[in-house]
Write an enzyme that holds these catalytic residues in place. Structure first.
Site, PDB file in Angstrom:
ATOM      1  N   ASN A 251       3.749  -1.127   8.945  1.00  0.00           N
ATOM      2  CA  ASN A 251       2.631  -1.392   9.845  1.00  0.00           C
ATOM      3  C   ASN A 251       1.334  -0.709   9.393  1.00  0.00           C
ATOM      4  O   ASN A 251       0.262  -1.000   9.915  1.00  0.00           O
ATOM      5  CB  ASN A 251       2.964  -0.958  11.283  1.00  0.00           C
ATOM      6  CG  ASN A 251       3.246   0.526  11.387  1.00  0.00           C
ATOM      7  OD1 ASN A 251       4.305   0.973  10.964  1.00  0.00           O
ATOM      8  ND2 ASN A 251       2.308   1.294  11.927  1.00  0.00           N
TER       9      ASN A 251
ATOM     10  N   GLY B 259      -0.638   1.938   5.930  1.00  0.00           N
ATOM     11  CA  GLY B 259      -0.543   2.687   4.690  1.00  0.00           C
ATOM     12  C   GLY B 259       0.055   1.937   3.522  1.00  0.00           C
ATOM     13  O   GLY B 259      -0.159   0.737   3.333  1.00  0.00           O
TER      14      GLY B 259
ATOM     15  N   GLY C 183       3.116   1.021   2.889  1.00  0.00           N
ATOM     16  CA  GLY C 183       4.012  -0.062   3.260  1.00  0.00           C
ATOM     17  C   GLY C 183       3.272  -1.332   3.611  1.00  0.00           C
ATOM     18  O   GLY C 183       3.661  -2.432   3.194  1.00  0.00           O
TER      19      GLY C 183
ATOM     20  N   TYR D  64       9.846  18.609   4.032  1.00  0.00           N
ATOM     21  CA  TYR D  64       9.369  17.339   3.479  1.00  0.00           C
ATOM     22  C   TYR D  64       9.703  17.236   1.996  1.00  0.00           C
ATOM     23  O   TYR D  64      10.209  16.213   1.523  1.00  0.00           O
ATOM     24  CB  TYR D  64       7.859  17.225   3.683  1.00  0.00           C
ATOM     25  CG  TYR D  64       7.274  15.949   3.096  1.00  0.00           C
ATOM     26  CD1 TYR D  64       7.552  14.707   3.657  1.00  0.00           C
ATOM     27  CD2 TYR D  64       6.441  15.999   1.970  1.00  0.00           C
ATOM     28  CE1 TYR D  64       7.029  13.537   3.113  1.00  0.00           C
ATOM     29  CE2 TYR D  64       5.913  14.836   1.418  1.00  0.00           C
ATOM     30  CZ  TYR D  64       6.210  13.614   2.000  1.00  0.00           C
ATOM     31  OH  TYR D  64       5.700  12.460   1.461  1.00  0.00           O
TER      32      TYR D  64
END
Length: 320
Positions: free
Chosen positions: A24, A26, A28, A186
């Site tokens: 939805n 960035g 992607g 992360y």
């Protein structure tokens, strides 16, 4: 020197189906636009249907411009409810896809969360970064193997990060149970992405599978992953302020993902990243991961632990 690879070199993808998680916004979203522009039917895997619908509307407008089959067909895409932080959501999506009796040609494992300020858990009790970034995509890939093997040339693209360089897989603190540091968690999850992608490649090759597994990273790209993760801190403000010139817009950051997903010359087991200074930004090319990303013993153990945690044992990676 040869001209750099760009998305304009993507061949027609008509007849192919691609699933992009976290599509939805960035990286992607930009990857989904280009895949649709080149003819693929794209499924936008999102956890928020309303945001997904807004992205779909925008994608259909953008992908029409320069569409490789302009005048013959129109770009096609759809929203798919898929929360990588929920094994139940992943299972429900996979069962629904299987019921369509449709093959999947390209799986882009892109969705992720970054450097959450405090330790959070998924609904399954996993540390959210490890659970979303690694375990969610591990489970999704496992569920989708049968549909991928129905394709002539199936690809699994796992989006990692430069952050894998500072990651460590500590099986005694795999989900930051004993100590939680936002950036370290992360980094560890991104190293897990790398280990998974390369181990999937090795297992596919060992079974004589046609499945292609490629890892990639976007460099340092200006996406909302930052805002939804660490927000404002010194490191973030430096990179996206005075040093903004070292970062890329998300469309440029998506190029390594697209190279991995749609370049016919891309090979299983490769790692794709930007060709610029320190791989911060630039055009896509084959790059090299840190040595720890190729550690066979760690990768195999992580695979076993991931199967235990998700309750999902990978099916054969080649047709029986």
């Amino acid at each position: 020197m040869p001209n750099p690879w760009t998305p304009a070199q993507i061949p027609s993808l008509l007849g192919k189906t691609a699933l992009v998680t976290g599509a939805n916004s960035g990286i992607g979203y930009q990857a989904a636009v280009e895949l649709a522009r080149h003819g693929a039917h794209v499924m936008l895997g999102v956890r928020d249907v309303h945001k997904g619908q807004a992205a779909l509307d925008s994608l259909l407008r953008e992908a029409t411009v320069g569409h490789v089959n302009q005048g013959l067909t129109r770009p096609t895409a759809e929203v798919a409810l898929l929360d990588l932080a929920s094994l139940a959501s992943i299972r429900k999506f996979a069962l629904g896809f299987n019921a369509r009796r449709q093959t999947l040609d390209i799986l882009v494992n892109n969705a992720g969360v970054m450097a959450l300020p405090s330790r959070q858990l998924t609904e399954d009790g996993f540390e959210r970064q490890f659970g979303t970034n690694h375990l969610g995509h591990f489970a999704l890939t496992g569920y989708m193997v049968p549909q991928l093997l129905g394709s002539d040339a199936p690809r699994v693209v796992t989006v990692s990060s430069l952050a894998h360089r500072n990651g460590k897989i500590d099986f005694d603190n795999l989900q930051s149970e004993h100590k939680y540091t936002p950036w370290k968690a992360y980094q560890n999850s991104k190293l897990a992405n790398m280990l998974f992608a390369f181990e999937l490649h090795r297992r596919a090759r060992a079974q004589g599978s046609k499945l292609i597994s490629i890892a990639c990273h976007p460099g340092i790209s200006r996406t909302n992953l930052v805002a939804s993760g660490p927000g404002s801190d010194f490191k973030t403000n430096l990179l996206f302020g005075p040093l903004r010139f070292l970062t890329s817009p998300d469309a440029e950051g998506a190029e390594p993902t697209l190279y991995a997903a749609a370049n016919p010359d891309a090979k299983s087991g490769e790692y794709i990243g930007p060709d610029g200074f320190m791989e911060f930004r630039g055009h896509a090319k084959v790059v090299h991961a840190r040595k720890k990303a190729y550690d066979l013993e760690v990768a195999q153990k992580l695979w076993t632990v991931s199967e235990q945690l998700t309750g999902l044992t990978f099916r054969r990676l080649s047709p029986a």
